[in-house]
Design an enzyme around this catalytic site. Structure first.
Site, PDB file in Angstrom:
ATOM      1  N   LYS A  22      22.588  28.458  53.788  1.00  0.00           N
ATOM      2  CA  LYS A  22      22.115  27.136  54.636  1.00  0.00           C
ATOM      3  C   LYS A  22      22.736  25.777  54.706  1.00  0.00           C
ATOM      4  CE  LYS A  22      18.724  24.632  52.574  1.00  0.00           C
ATOM      5  NZ  LYS A  22      18.710  23.377  52.539  1.00  0.00           N
ATOM      6  N   ASN A  23      23.226  25.561  53.425  1.00  0.00           N
ATOM      7  CA  ASN A  23      23.938  24.150  53.365  1.00  0.00           C
ATOM      8  C   ASN A  23      25.288  24.157  53.985  1.00  0.00           C
ATOM      9  OD1 ASN A  23      21.621  23.151  52.448  1.00  0.00           O
ATOM     10  ND2 ASN A  23      22.447  23.143  50.147  1.00  0.00           N
ATOM     11  N   CYS A 118      13.498  17.356  51.529  1.00  0.00           N
ATOM     12  CA  CYS A 118      12.728  17.504  50.513  1.00  0.00           C
ATOM     13  C   CYS A 118      12.583  16.232  49.756  1.00  0.00           C
ATOM     14  CB  CYS A 118      13.590  18.605  49.523  1.00  0.00           C
ATOM     15  SG  CYS A 118      13.678  20.284  49.982  1.00  0.00           S
ATOM     16  N   ARG A 123      16.492   8.910  48.181  1.00  0.00           N
ATOM     17  CA  ARG A 123      17.788   9.523  48.556  1.00  0.00           C
ATOM     18  C   ARG A 123      18.412   8.740  49.336  1.00  0.00           C
ATOM     19  NH1 ARG A 123      16.199  15.796  50.230  1.00  0.00           N
ATOM     20  NH2 ARG A 123      18.348  15.821  49.814  1.00  0.00           N
ATOM     21  N   ASP A 307      19.816  22.914  42.545  1.00  0.00           N
ATOM     22  CA  ASP A 307      19.130  23.871  43.508  1.00  0.00           C
ATOM     23  C   ASP A 307      18.551  24.926  42.870  1.00  0.00           C
ATOM     24  OD1 ASP A 307      19.260  21.960  45.260  1.00  0.00           O
ATOM     25  OD2 ASP A 307      20.751  22.815  46.500  1.00  0.00           O
ATOM     26  N   ARG A 399      12.204  27.060  55.169  1.00  0.00           N
ATOM     27  CA  ARG A 399      13.502  26.203  55.350  1.00  0.00           C
ATOM     28  C   ARG A 399      14.713  26.639  54.894  1.00  0.00           C
ATOM     29  NH1 ARG A 399      12.844  20.663  53.084  1.00  0.00           N
ATOM     30  NH2 ARG A 399      15.065  20.976  53.927  1.00  0.00           N
TER      31      ARG A 399
HETATM   32  C1  EPZ Z   1      22.740  18.172  49.140  1.00  0.00           C
HETATM   33  O1  EPZ Z   1      21.895  17.024  49.142  1.00  0.00           O
HETATM   34  C2  EPZ Z   1      21.962  19.648  49.086  1.00  0.00           C
HETATM   35  N1  EPZ Z   1      21.221  19.414  50.614  1.00  0.00           N
HETATM   36  C3  EPZ Z   1      20.802  19.616  48.091  1.00  0.00           C
HETATM   37  O2  EPZ Z   1      20.211  20.786  48.051  1.00  0.00           O
HETATM   38  C4  EPZ Z   1      21.152  19.436  46.712  1.00  0.00           C
HETATM   39  O3  EPZ Z   1      20.270  19.471  46.024  1.00  0.00           O
HETATM   40  C5  EPZ Z   1      22.452  18.527  46.576  1.00  0.00           C
HETATM   41  O4  EPZ Z   1      23.345  18.208  47.564  1.00  0.00           O
HETATM   42  C6  EPZ Z   1      22.846  18.348  45.273  1.00  0.00           C
HETATM   43  O5  EPZ Z   1      23.591  19.522  45.172  1.00  0.00           O
HETATM   44  C7  EPZ Z   1      22.332  19.820  51.378  1.00  0.00           C
HETATM   45  O6  EPZ Z   1      23.546  20.420  51.313  1.00  0.00           O
HETATM   46  C8  EPZ Z   1      21.544  19.785  53.013  1.00  0.00           C
HETATM   47  P1  EPZ Z   1      23.996  14.340  47.275  1.00  0.00           P
HETATM   48  P2  EPZ Z   1      22.590  15.579  49.442  1.00  0.00           P
HETATM   49  O7  EPZ Z   1      24.229  13.267  48.479  1.00  0.00           O
HETATM   50  O8  EPZ Z   1      23.777  15.764  50.087  1.00  0.00           O
HETATM   51  C9  EPZ Z   1      22.803  10.388  45.044  1.00  0.00           C
HETATM   52  C10 EPZ Z   1      18.416  22.371  48.811  1.00  0.00           C
HETATM   53  O9  EPZ Z   1      17.406  22.562  48.189  1.00  0.00           O
HETATM   54  N2  EPZ Z   1      23.291   9.524  46.395  1.00  0.00           N
HETATM   55  O10 EPZ Z   1      24.930  15.014  46.658  1.00  0.00           O
HETATM   56  O11 EPZ Z   1      21.352  14.757  49.866  1.00  0.00           O
HETATM   57  C11 EPZ Z   1      21.416  10.894  45.363  1.00  0.00           C
HETATM   58  O12 EPZ Z   1      20.481  10.040  45.207  1.00  0.00           O
HETATM   59  C12 EPZ Z   1      18.788  20.794  49.079  1.00  0.00           C
HETATM   60  O13 EPZ Z   1      19.103  23.026  49.619  1.00  0.00           O
HETATM   61  C13 EPZ Z   1      23.492   8.217  46.308  1.00  0.00           C
HETATM   62  O14 EPZ Z   1      23.153   7.551  45.353  1.00  0.00           O
HETATM   63  O15 EPZ Z   1      22.562  15.352  47.954  1.00  0.00           O
HETATM   64  C14 EPZ Z   1      21.557  11.913  44.376  1.00  0.00           C
HETATM   65  O16 EPZ Z   1      21.384  11.324  43.136  1.00  0.00           O
HETATM   66  C15 EPZ Z   1      17.911  19.736  48.208  1.00  0.00           C
HETATM   67  N3  EPZ Z   1      23.920   7.627  47.434  1.00  0.00           N
HETATM   68  C16 EPZ Z   1      23.193  12.444  44.137  1.00  0.00           C
HETATM   69  O17 EPZ Z   1      23.678  11.161  44.757  1.00  0.00           O
HETATM   70  C17 EPZ Z   1      24.448   8.505  48.573  1.00  0.00           C
HETATM   71  O18 EPZ Z   1      24.741   7.674  49.527  1.00  0.00           O
HETATM   72  C18 EPZ Z   1      23.517  13.498  44.881  1.00  0.00           C
HETATM   73  O19 EPZ Z   1      23.271  13.507  46.064  1.00  0.00           O
HETATM   74  C19 EPZ Z   1      23.992   9.775  48.487  1.00  0.00           C
HETATM   75  C20 EPZ Z   1      23.562  10.317  47.639  1.00  0.00           C
END
Ligand code: EPZ
Length: 430
Positions: A22-23, A118, A123, A307, A399
């Site tokens: 998916k991702n 989610c 975020r 995840d 989803r």
């Molecule tokens: C991706 O989300 C995945 N989604 C999530 O999977 C997954 O939990 C996550 O990566 C971590 O592995 C998709 O790929 C569509 P991040 P993403 O940006 O990209 C902080 C699922 O169940 N952060 O790596 O949104 C953030 O708050 C979903 O399939 C900032 O501070 O995650 C978090 O603490 C849920 N500033 C950390 O980084 C930013 O600009 C990691 O978030 C961006 C992120």
């Protein structure tokens, strides 16, 4: 409205085929608009709602998207006529923000409503914005609702990510691939879907090196062309079935996987006393009467994936001894614990820590899927529990898990999807 009804206590046996990731799909579909051509993408989990919504989003900007068969789509980007995406679409999934990077890369201008997804705590998208700005874009957020990014001309530059972010790494790659000059992303995310996106873009004629390491170098190219590409198997779907096999003391072959992507999960299962055998493209998981305790800390890849954290908590809730989970990515990923407590689990949450005292068994109960992976965890809990579990809000599960009822039924589970009548108006007394 629908719900799942599971009669638990059945060991899972047999073979399950894992769908495309998916991702990866939700990043690769928007990436296809970076060319003015046709892309054919195979191994797409085309029936999960995040992918369906991503395809609709592309159609909303004028692309032609059609299904060649249930796992192959064709995207024709020659007809795109807009660089704006409305909240009607973006509210459904987080990955909608990849249209920002992709449209910016194509037109040097994008206007996309803030994304949904989610509820895992705050975020932010500051790292995405930092990346776009490093490429020379001017980024404005209007009333916390719409992000607009524009540049006279995108030019490569250095970007150091302050946090390892999957989304920011992907968005910066999308914007940089046709920018002038060299972009270097330091402290980049290394998840398998980052590598898959880079491979897809390189197949389209991009020049990206280092994906899968901390440093990704993107040398901008003038144009990209259409291509045919097959998406990697879903690491998290595979991990979920591995845990379902272990939790039901079953014996399951999880087919169409890349075992290397599953190492952190396999290692933890082995620590719990579960038998895991790796082959070229499949993994066999054989359960054990009594699961042993272990500790988990979620981290960016190649660490244990956040995840898989809720699913692992379910398994550990019946382990021998006390396990500690430390959530290292999201601030609010323990909402499912409330549901597990109703099934007889013994879990205490303190900030980012969860302390799990193993109990002898879980008992069926009516529960809720708070988000996608929480929903997957509820399914595993229902499969291993004594009695009947009913899971509401399963739209979250739809989803990200394709044919989940069919796949589990094929392994011998007793799970049904049933319609729930919409509640009629409540009459007030007196
Ligand atoms: C991706 O989300 C995945 N989604 C999530 O999977 C997954 O939990 C996550 O990566 C971590 O592995 C998709 O790929 C569509 P991040 P993403 O940006 O990209 C902080 C699922 O169940 N952060 O790596 O949104 C953030 O708050 C979903 O399939 C900032 O501070 O995650 C978090 O603490 C849920 N500033 C950390 O980084 C930013 O600009 C990691 O978030 C961006 C992120």
């Amino acid at each position: 409205m629908e719900k799942f009804v599971i009669n638990g206590g059945k060991e899972l046996h047999g073979t399950v085929n894992i769908s495309g990731a998916k991702n990866a799909a939700v990043a690769i579909i928007p990436a296809a608009i970076l060319c003015n051509d046709i892309c054919v993408i195979e191994n797409i989990p085309s029936s999960i709602s995040d992918v369906v919504m991503m395809m609709r989003m592309l159609e909303s900007i004028g692309a032609k998207v059609c299904l060649r068969n249930k796992s192959t789509i064709e995207i024709d980007s020659r007809t795109i006529n807009s660089d704006c995406v409305s909240y009607e679409y973006t509210k459904h999934l987080r990955a909608s923000y990849y249209l920002l990077g992709a449209l910016l890369g194509r037109y040097s201008h994008a206007r996309v409503a803030m994304p949904g997804g989610c509820d895992l705590g705050v975020r932010p998208i500051d790292q995405h914005i930092k990346g776009f700005e490093a490429l020379g874009a001017d980024v404005r957020i209007e009333e916390n609702a719409i992000v607009e990014a524009k540049a006279p001309e995108l030019r490569g530059g250095p970007v150091y990510l302050d946090v390892v972010s999957v989304g920011a790494t992907i968005n910066i790659m999308l914007a940089a691939v046709r920018a002038k000059g060299l972009t270097v992303i330091e402290n980049a995310a290394k998840e398998p879907h980052i590598v898959d996106l880079a491979n897809f873009l390189n197949t389209m004629g991009a020049d990206i090196r280092g994906a899968g390491t901390d440093t990704i170098k993107i040398r901008g190219v003038e144009s990209l062309h259409g291509c045919q590409y097959s998406i990697i198997p879903d690491q998290i779907e595979a991990g979920t079935y591995m845990l379902a096999a272990a939790a039901t003391n079953g014996d399951v072959i999880i087919n169409n996987v890349i075992p290397k992507h599953l190492e952190s999960i396999s290692t933890k299962l082995l620590e719990c006393g579960v038998k895991v055998e790796e082959y070229d493209e499949c993994i066999r998981v054989c359960g054990n009467d009594r699961i042993m305790r272990c500790n988990i800390k979620t981290m960016p890849h190649p660490g244990f994936p956040t995840d898989m954290q809720p699913q692992m908590a379910v398994l550990l809730s019946v382990a021998k001894g006390t396990s500690i989970i430390s959530e290292g990515i999201w601030e609010n990923r323990y909402r499912y614990v409330e549901q597990l407590l109703r099934m007889g689990a013994s879990i205490k949450v303190d900030g980012k820590l969860a302390v799990i005292e193993g109990v002898d068994y879980l008992k069926g109960a009516p529960v809720r899927a708070d988000d996608l992976r929480a929903g997957a965890a509820m399914i595993i809990a229902g499969l291993m529990a004594h009695g009947t579990t009913e899971i509401e809000d399963i739209l979250h599960i739809d989803r990200g898990y394709e044919y989940v009822v069919e796949k589990l039924t094929g392994l011998g589970a007793d799970i049904k999807r049933i319609d729930v009548p919409e509640p009629t108006g409540i009459r007030s007394a007196g």
